[in-house]
Scaffold this active site. Sequence first.
Site, short mmCIF file in Angstrom:
data_model
loop_
_atom_site.label_atom_id
_atom_site.label_comp_id
_atom_site.label_asym_id
_atom_site.label_seq_id
_atom_site.Cartn_x
_atom_site.Cartn_y
_atom_site.Cartn_z
N ARG A 147 40.45 42.25 42.01
CA ARG A 147 39.75 43.11 41.05
C ARG A 147 39.59 44.52 41.63
O ARG A 147 39.63 44.72 42.85
CB ARG A 147 38.37 42.56 40.71
CG ARG A 147 38.35 41.20 40.02
CD ARG A 147 36.92 40.79 39.70
NE ARG A 147 36.82 39.52 39.00
CZ ARG A 147 36.62 38.35 39.60
NH1 ARG A 147 36.51 38.29 40.93
NH2 ARG A 147 36.53 37.24 38.90
N LYS A 171 32.56 38.77 42.39
CA LYS A 171 31.35 38.86 41.58
C LYS A 171 30.23 38.02 42.17
O LYS A 171 30.47 36.94 42.70
CB LYS A 171 31.64 38.39 40.14
CG LYS A 171 32.54 39.34 39.35
CD LYS A 171 32.71 38.86 37.93
CE LYS A 171 33.52 39.84 37.10
NZ LYS A 171 33.68 39.37 35.69
N HIS A 240 43.18 46.40 35.92
CA HIS A 240 43.03 45.05 35.38
C HIS A 240 44.33 44.56 34.74
O HIS A 240 44.60 43.35 34.71
CB HIS A 240 41.88 45.00 34.38
CG HIS A 240 41.09 43.74 34.46
ND1 HIS A 240 40.34 43.38 35.57
CD2 HIS A 240 40.95 42.71 33.59
CE1 HIS A 240 39.77 42.21 35.37
NE2 HIS A 240 40.13 41.79 34.18
N ARG A 243 46.15 42.96 37.39
CA ARG A 243 45.57 41.63 37.64
C ARG A 243 46.14 40.62 36.64
O ARG A 243 46.52 39.50 37.00
CB ARG A 243 44.06 41.71 37.54
CG ARG A 243 43.31 40.39 37.77
CD ARG A 243 41.82 40.71 37.90
NE ARG A 243 40.95 39.57 37.63
CZ ARG A 243 40.57 38.68 38.54
NH1 ARG A 243 41.03 38.77 39.78
NH2 ARG A 243 39.77 37.69 38.23
N HIS A 266 38.00 33.00 39.44
CA HIS A 266 37.35 32.61 38.19
C HIS A 266 36.40 31.44 38.43
O HIS A 266 36.74 30.52 39.18
CB HIS A 266 38.38 32.20 37.14
CG HIS A 266 39.09 33.36 36.51
ND1 HIS A 266 40.31 33.23 35.87
CD2 HIS A 266 38.77 34.67 36.42
CE1 HIS A 266 40.69 34.39 35.42
NE2 HIS A 266 39.78 35.29 35.74
N TYR A 275 45.85 33.02 30.27
CA TYR A 275 47.16 33.47 30.75
C TYR A 275 48.27 32.49 30.38
O TYR A 275 49.44 32.86 30.39
CB TYR A 275 47.11 33.67 32.27
CG TYR A 275 46.13 34.75 32.66
CD1 TYR A 275 46.37 36.09 32.35
CD2 TYR A 275 44.95 34.44 33.32
CE1 TYR A 275 45.47 37.08 32.69
CE2 TYR A 275 44.03 35.42 33.66
CZ TYR A 275 44.30 36.74 33.34
OH TYR A 275 43.40 37.72 33.67
#
Length: 303
Positions: A147, A171, A240, A243, A266, A275
């Site tokens: 990210r 995150k 992104h 990514r 994730h 995806y």
Amino acid sequence: MCIESFLRYIRYEKNYSSHTVLSYRNDLLQFEAYYVECKTEKFSPESVDLDLVRDWVVCLVEKGVSPRSVSRKVSTLRSFFKFLVKKGIISVTPIRNIQLPKMRKSLPAFLKEEEMDLLLDGIDFGNDFRGVRDRLIINMFYSTGIRLGELIGLKDADVDISMSVMKVTGKRNKQRIIPFGEELRIQIEQYRNTRDGNVGGECEFFFIKEDCKPLYPELVYRIVTRYLNMVSTLTKKSPHVLRHTFASAMLNNGAELNSVKELLGHESLASTEVYTHITFEELKQSYKQAHPRAEKKGGRYEN
């Protein structure tokens, strides 16, 4: 008071980013203003009922607020009232059975493999500090799925070329280890040599500017946009997108969904499954372009 307590909770206990907390604050203050306007009294969470929330949703839609924004605002309310139930301030949440406006799901934008090959193999980035750094930034996004915030926050000690791995802080301060290949290892070594020879001194962060200070989001956006413009006609060009391109390339070349999930950081497999839709769209396009009868209409077809 309840709103501020909730915001402190998600910031310091849940480790939400300051940007997310600001979005939650704006949503809750907007709902509070609607409450005061409707009830002509001071905001009281105990007095909020399902009808008021529904009326607010209708009001937002009538004002032209996008379905995605409406959904986010309701999600904010849902988290807020769950917090109040947890703290014993209210006994039951009023957020239930809310009919939200339907959102048209758009697939993530990504570059094709040949576009990335052209960018990384056919574009001259230059051999100076900026050129070597910028090429590595592009390839690191593409080769690791990292990210933007993770790339900027990457420390020099986090990148281990002897093991070909990097430690990434994602995150909510969750860390993961990402492996990388020989091409990226060589580029990392080249970048470090160029950086240390041109900038000098010890720098805490891996990616830096000429003054040894870390990068900032707007600068990385400009770097990525500049080079993607050379090879792609996509409307959206951002870190992104690279990514997304990483995830699409991994799945198209046989990677398991769970492996891609772990590499991307994730929490939910559902976030990664989007995806698979990208790869299926590519499969359909390949079929239409390659099969001689894919586009034929009418005629007689025998079993």
